[in-house]
Design a protein around this motif. Structure first.
Motif, mmCIF file in Angstrom:
data_model
loop_
_atom_site.group_PDB
_atom_site.id
_atom_site.type_symbol
_atom_site.label_atom_id
_atom_site.label_comp_id
_atom_site.label_asym_id
_atom_site.label_seq_id
_atom_site.Cartn_x
_atom_site.Cartn_y
_atom_site.Cartn_z
ATOM 1 N N LYS A 97 -6.117 2.859 -0.665
ATOM 2 C CA LYS A 97 -4.916 2.035 -0.819
ATOM 3 C C LYS A 97 -3.687 2.876 -0.494
ATOM 4 N N GLY A 144 -8.330 -4.811 -4.984
ATOM 5 C CA GLY A 144 -8.132 -5.731 -6.107
ATOM 6 C C GLY A 144 -8.063 -4.953 -7.404
ATOM 7 N N PRO A 145 -7.905 -5.652 -8.520
ATOM 8 C CA PRO A 145 -7.782 -4.964 -9.817
ATOM 9 C C PRO A 145 -9.107 -4.325 -10.229
ATOM 10 N N SER A 146 -9.261 -3.054 -9.952
ATOM 11 C CA SER A 146 -10.559 -2.404 -10.177
ATOM 12 C C SER A 146 -10.331 -0.929 -10.435
ATOM 13 N N HIS A 147 -10.696 -0.477 -11.617
ATOM 14 C CA HIS A 147 -10.639 0.959 -11.908
ATOM 15 C C HIS A 147 -12.053 1.511 -11.970
ATOM 16 N N LYS A 170 1.575 -1.710 -4.574
ATOM 17 C CA LYS A 170 1.537 -1.819 -6.046
ATOM 18 C C LYS A 170 1.537 -0.435 -6.698
ATOM 19 N N ASN A 171 1.052 0.572 -5.983
ATOM 20 C CA ASN A 171 1.045 1.930 -6.551
ATOM 21 C C ASN A 171 2.458 2.460 -6.791
ATOM 22 N N ASP A 223 -3.877 -6.897 -8.815
ATOM 23 C CA ASP A 223 -3.871 -5.431 -8.857
ATOM 24 C C ASP A 223 -2.606 -4.901 -9.531
ATOM 25 N N VAL A 272 -3.137 -4.915 -13.340
ATOM 26 C CA VAL A 272 -3.970 -3.849 -13.910
ATOM 27 C C VAL A 272 -3.288 -2.490 -13.791
ATOM 28 N N THR A 273 -2.659 -2.245 -12.667
ATOM 29 C CA THR A 273 -2.108 -0.911 -12.452
ATOM 30 C C THR A 273 -0.850 -0.659 -13.300
ATOM 31 N N ASN A 328 -5.772 3.685 -17.466
ATOM 32 C CA ASN A 328 -6.618 4.261 -16.411
ATOM 33 C C ASN A 328 -5.843 4.485 -15.112
ATOM 34 N N SER A 329 -4.676 3.879 -14.986
ATOM 35 C CA SER A 329 -3.942 3.986 -13.723
ATOM 36 C C SER A 329 -3.293 5.359 -13.577
ATOM 37 N N ARG A 330 -3.671 6.066 -12.502
ATOM 38 C CA ARG A 330 -3.076 7.378 -12.245
ATOM 39 C C ARG A 330 -1.599 7.242 -11.889
ATOM 40 N N ASN A 331 -1.270 6.208 -11.118
ATOM 41 C CA ASN A 331 0.130 6.016 -10.721
ATOM 42 C C ASN A 331 1.005 5.729 -11.935
HETATM 43 O O1 13P Z 1 -5.875 0.889 -7.180
HETATM 44 C C1 13P Z 1 -6.248 1.185 -8.275
HETATM 45 C C2 13P Z 1 -6.655 0.134 -9.228
HETATM 46 O O2 13P Z 1 -6.915 -1.097 -8.599
HETATM 47 C C3 13P Z 1 -6.245 2.609 -8.671
HETATM 48 O O3 13P Z 1 -4.934 3.150 -8.686
HETATM 49 P P1 13P Z 1 -4.324 3.512 -10.104
HETATM 50 O O4 13P Z 1 -5.292 4.480 -10.729
HETATM 51 O O5 13P Z 1 -2.999 4.070 -9.983
HETATM 52 O O6 13P Z 1 -4.276 2.200 -10.849
#
Ligand code: 13P
Ligand code: NDP
Length: 339
Positions: A109, A140-143, A195-196, A249, A252-253, A258-261
């Motif tokens: 992404k 999509g919304p997925s970690h 979205k990041n 997405d 979730v982010t 869990n989101s690194r961003n």
């Molecule tokens: O794209 C992701 C989740 O869909 C992963 O990025 P992040 O870890 O920042 O949320």
């Protein structure tokens, strides 16, 4: 069932590779760190990226790209954006020798700074010039942490070829991850990439002590500017941004630990420097790279992207967060809906 090469054995690559093997596919993981490949082969673990988790034991890892690509019908790119072009060039050399023409799937992404290209554009350019039909993007919304636990997840798989999107839907779906086809390849990629940047902003707000109203406003106005960029520059369909790779997405982010961003943004909001945060994350923070491309596009194409521009200034021009927030809230009043 298919023979699949997964390129990138970090968090998402190893979890997707393991999931695809659970689905009955013949999977090989390719990664550039010997110690990670060795750990996966000997212990079926990848502890730097995924704690307390084991991969499917039938997934071998290798640092040999030619070996990984041998007989592959599907090649899945799960690399950081910055590594995609260089690995794609190497993939092209191997495919030129073998004559194979696998489907290419991207789970990466990001938008490449400088070229301002999406991942599907890079893969088309480097591997299949003039044939983007062989490219499918999953987003999509997925970690990785959730999919590793077989939590329920829904993801879009997009291609300009309906047949190829359906093929990936069939191979990737199982009883805990549901894939939906989408014909808007660029729209799905723009949502996943930008979205990041908004997630970094969401983390900064929390780090600064702002509450739920601020988060909701940020996500909604963030989606407005993602849509503006997607539709006006990349030619995306507006409706795509109401889907899994858009609002899905973003939710979730901007809300998950869990989101690194998001975590990177929170630390920046608490006063840490970008260099410190990136050095200590140990995983890729794509928004910090993509914001450079978004800034270049917003400036060159005169696309109104106030949140992304503020994040760029905070990360790269030493701007003060409080000043940026004050400036953003004080802009000229305007109507809500403006593409
Ligand atoms: O794209 C992701 C989740 O869909 C992963 O990025 P992040 O870890 O920042 O949320
Ligand atoms: N993690 C997740 O839940 C999700 C991630 N994504 C996306 O997937 C992509 C990958 O993310 P993720 O797996 O989390 O990232 P990680 O940081 O966990 O792993 C990326 C891996 O790729 C390696 N790498 C870097 N350069 C190269 C190269 N030239 N050749 C081979 N390997 C290389 C990295 O090594 P090194 O550390 O040495 O750089 C690292 O091992 C990103 O675009 C991300 O946005 C999408 C959805 C979910």
């Amino acid at each position: 069932m298919a023979k699949i090469a997964v390129l990138g054995n970090g968090s998402w690559g190893s979890v997707l590779g393991s999931m695809l093997a659970d689905n009955g596919n013949d999977v090989v993981l390719y990664g550039n760190i010997d110690s990670v490949n060795q750990e996966i082969n000997e212990h079926h673990t990848n502890t730097h990226y995924m704690k307390n988790w084991k991969l499917n034991p039938n997934v071998p890892a290798t640092g040999d790209l030619e070996k990984a690509l041998e007989g592959a019908e599907i090649v899945l790119f799960v690399l950081p954006t910055k590594a995609v072009r260089i690995v794609a060039k190497n993939v092209r050399k191997v495919l030129d020798k073998s004559g194979a023409t696998p489907l290419l799937v991207t789970a990466t992404k990001g938008i490449e700074p400088g070229s301002k290209k999406l991942i599907s554009d890079i893969l088309t350019e480097e591997i299949y010039p003039n044939n983007s039909e062989k490219i499918v993007a999953i987003s999509g919304p997925s970690h990785a942490e959730n999919v590793a636990q077989k939590d329920l997840t829904a993801i879009a798989c997009a291609s300009t070829s309906e047949e190829n999107a359906k093929r990936i839907q069939e191979v990737f779906s199982n009883n805990y991850v549901r894939f939906y086809t989408n014909d808007d390849l660029v729209g799905v990629e723009v949502g996943g990439a930008v979205k990041n940047v908004i997630a970094i902003a969401a983390g900064i707000l929390v780090g600064q002590g702002y509450g739920d109203d601020a988060k909701a406003a940020l996500m909604t106005r963030g989606l407005a500017e993602i849509t503006r960029l997607g539709v006006n520059y990349f030619g995306a369909k507006p409706m795509t941004f109401s889907g899994l790779s858009g609002i899905g997405d973003l939710i979730v982010t901007c809300t998950s630990v869990n989101s690194r961003n998001w975590r990177a943004g929170k630390q920046i909001g608490e006063g840490k420097s970008l260099d410190y945060v990136l050095e200590n994350m140990g995983q890729v923070v794509e928004g910090a790279t993509t914001v450079k491309a978004v800034h270049e596009l917003a400036q060159e194409k005169k696309i109104d992207m106030p949140i992304s521009e503020a994040i760029y200034r905070v990360l790269y021009e030493n701007a003060n967060v409080e000043d940026e927030i004050k400036q953003m809230m004080g802009r000229t009043p305007k109507p809500e809906i403006q593409l």
